[in-house]
Write a protein that holds these residues in place. Sequence first.
Motif, short mmCIF file in Angstrom:
data_model
loop_
_atom_site.label_atom_id
_atom_site.label_comp_id
_atom_site.label_asym_id
_atom_site.label_seq_id
_atom_site.Cartn_x
_atom_site.Cartn_y
_atom_site.Cartn_z
N LEU B 61 0.82 -1.21 0.00
CA LEU B 61 0.00 0.00 0.00
C LEU B 61 0.86 1.26 0.00
O LEU B 61 0.56 2.23 -0.70
CB LEU B 61 -0.94 0.01 1.21
N ILE B 228 -6.53 -0.49 -3.69
CA ILE B 228 -7.73 -0.56 -2.84
C ILE B 228 -8.77 -1.47 -3.47
O ILE B 228 -9.37 -2.32 -2.81
CB ILE B 228 -8.33 0.85 -2.60
N SER B 231 -7.87 -5.01 -2.97
CA SER B 231 -8.12 -5.44 -1.59
C SER B 231 -9.60 -5.63 -1.31
O SER B 231 -9.99 -6.59 -0.64
CB SER B 231 -7.57 -4.40 -0.60
N ILE B 232 -10.44 -4.72 -1.85
CA ILE B 232 -11.89 -4.85 -1.64
C ILE B 232 -12.39 -6.17 -2.20
O ILE B 232 -13.20 -6.87 -1.61
CB ILE B 232 -12.66 -3.69 -2.30
N ILE B 240 -8.58 -1.19 4.85
CA ILE B 240 -9.06 -0.46 3.67
C ILE B 240 -9.77 0.82 4.11
O ILE B 240 -9.61 1.87 3.47
CB ILE B 240 -10.04 -1.35 2.85
N SER B 244 -8.65 4.48 2.90
CA SER B 244 -9.69 5.24 2.23
C SER B 244 -9.94 6.57 2.94
O SER B 244 -10.16 7.60 2.30
CB SER B 244 -11.00 4.44 2.20
#
Lengths: 287, 268
Positions: B61, B228, B231-232, B240, B244
């Motif tokens: 990330l 992201i 990952s979602i 997350i 976010s």
Amino acid sequence: MSPRQRQKWAIFGLTGPAYAWLAVTIFLPLSAMLYCSVLDVSPLVPRPASFTLANYAAFFQKSFYLPLTWWSILLGFWTTLFCFLVGYPAAYALAKRVKGRWREALFLLIVLPFWSNALVRIFSWTMVLRQGGFLDMALHSVFPDAPAFNLLFTYPAVVIGLVHSYLPYMILTCYVSLQAIDDSLMEAARSLGAENTTVFRRVVFPLSLPGVISGAVLIFVPVIGSFMEPRILGGAKGATLGMNIEEQFTVTANWPLGAALSFTMLAIVLVIFAVLYPILKRRGVWA
Amino acid sequence: MKRKLDIGGGIAKTYLALVLLFLYVPILVMALLAFNRSPLYQMPFEFDLVWFKALAENDRLLNAGWNSVVIALVNTVVATVLGTAAALAFSRYQFRGRQVMQLLLLPPITIPWLVIGTAMLVFFYWTFPLMGLRPRGLHAILLGHVALSLPYVIIVVGARLADFPKAVEEAAATLGATPWQTFWRVSAPIIAPGVVAAALFAFATSFDQFVISYFLAPPGVTTLPVEIYTSIRKGFTPEINAISTIIIAVSMGVMLITARFYKFGGER
């Protein structure tokens, strides 16, 4: 160098770089995509390709594309409709009922999310709609015996997320055209004996139609091509044409089919607007 | 009459407050859960920074975040310079093809990003290897982001130039300023707010862009939104929410600054 020539070079020097960039990243790629859409072999496959229209024919031959397209158009329709129903009164309130500092602050708050990350805003709805999420908990704090409540991975979830994403567009475009209507016009109508509802129906609404239309276009077109939103909020149930196109490029690697579907989608959008255009033109919108 | 209008104002404000609730509640819920200790988003709420600490150790990330910031900054500089130049030409000169060139700004805005992104993928796949470049990667993502930012920059700066008082420049020239002096000492300060607003728009466009980056990112090289999304798709975790929340805070901060330079929606 004559002044005329110098001007020519100035224009060329100032606009050249920006338009060269757009050519390489927008216009040449779109042409390449058009070429790709008539190939019978994906560019990823090391085999000589020849021309075919089979990829376009597939759209009509495979039984699932027409329902899928209808589904996407409906999604665009519902999203646009709800954006209008929620957004138009908001734009009206902002343009005609709120003044000064309040208006400035409220306006900024409405457009602020519009420029923040679309993906993150869609993700945030999963926190609200899922079982055990915000709505579920709110419901159970009022009715402790209510059954478990889960909207995530349903059709309404996709519509809610899309309305949330695109609502500021509608408020913005309607606000701009409502703002431009002179208040004295409304007073004139009232002094000639028109009821408030008549003033709205015969004066205000027709004059604000261009804003409604441009808002609808700005919402409808991207929603038809959306794939991230239905995938996150709709799961398997939210299949759209956009999701299918994305899969042709990332999963099945059938680029020519994906390209043909992209252009078919653009063509459908154009046809819808071509049908609507004369109706709107007759009503004096898009003068 | 006055009283009646005030009641209308009250209803209007209440309605707008409800619309704002709809716009902000999900974002606030998401941000709140980033500070909750439970990995399964369970209540009661217990304040903890554990997910932000986890972020600080998540190299994937952090890498994606670094890529996003660098691309957004380079995109801002390139798009602002090229776009401002084009806007200047449009406001200064009447020439053949001017209207066509302005119309050409519409396709990048109106064609769905899905179509533009996949078209770029196809084109870059065919042409980049000829120049010894990989078809996908940060260079491709940057090319795409600038293309999306350019039309906005040209339109925003152009709007500012449209209200430009030409007489001021003529006055400067009459008083003996060279064209160069006129530009830097007279014109530039007048158009500066438009250029700053355009630059901030360009930054936000790139920093938030997902669709184009998604198609042009090769495995292992990503930007924040792409990371992201990945990952979602694997499942929701408060980590997350944490990243976010940071992204939303950054973009909203950038737009609040922009609002100082650019009046949204024209006259207020």
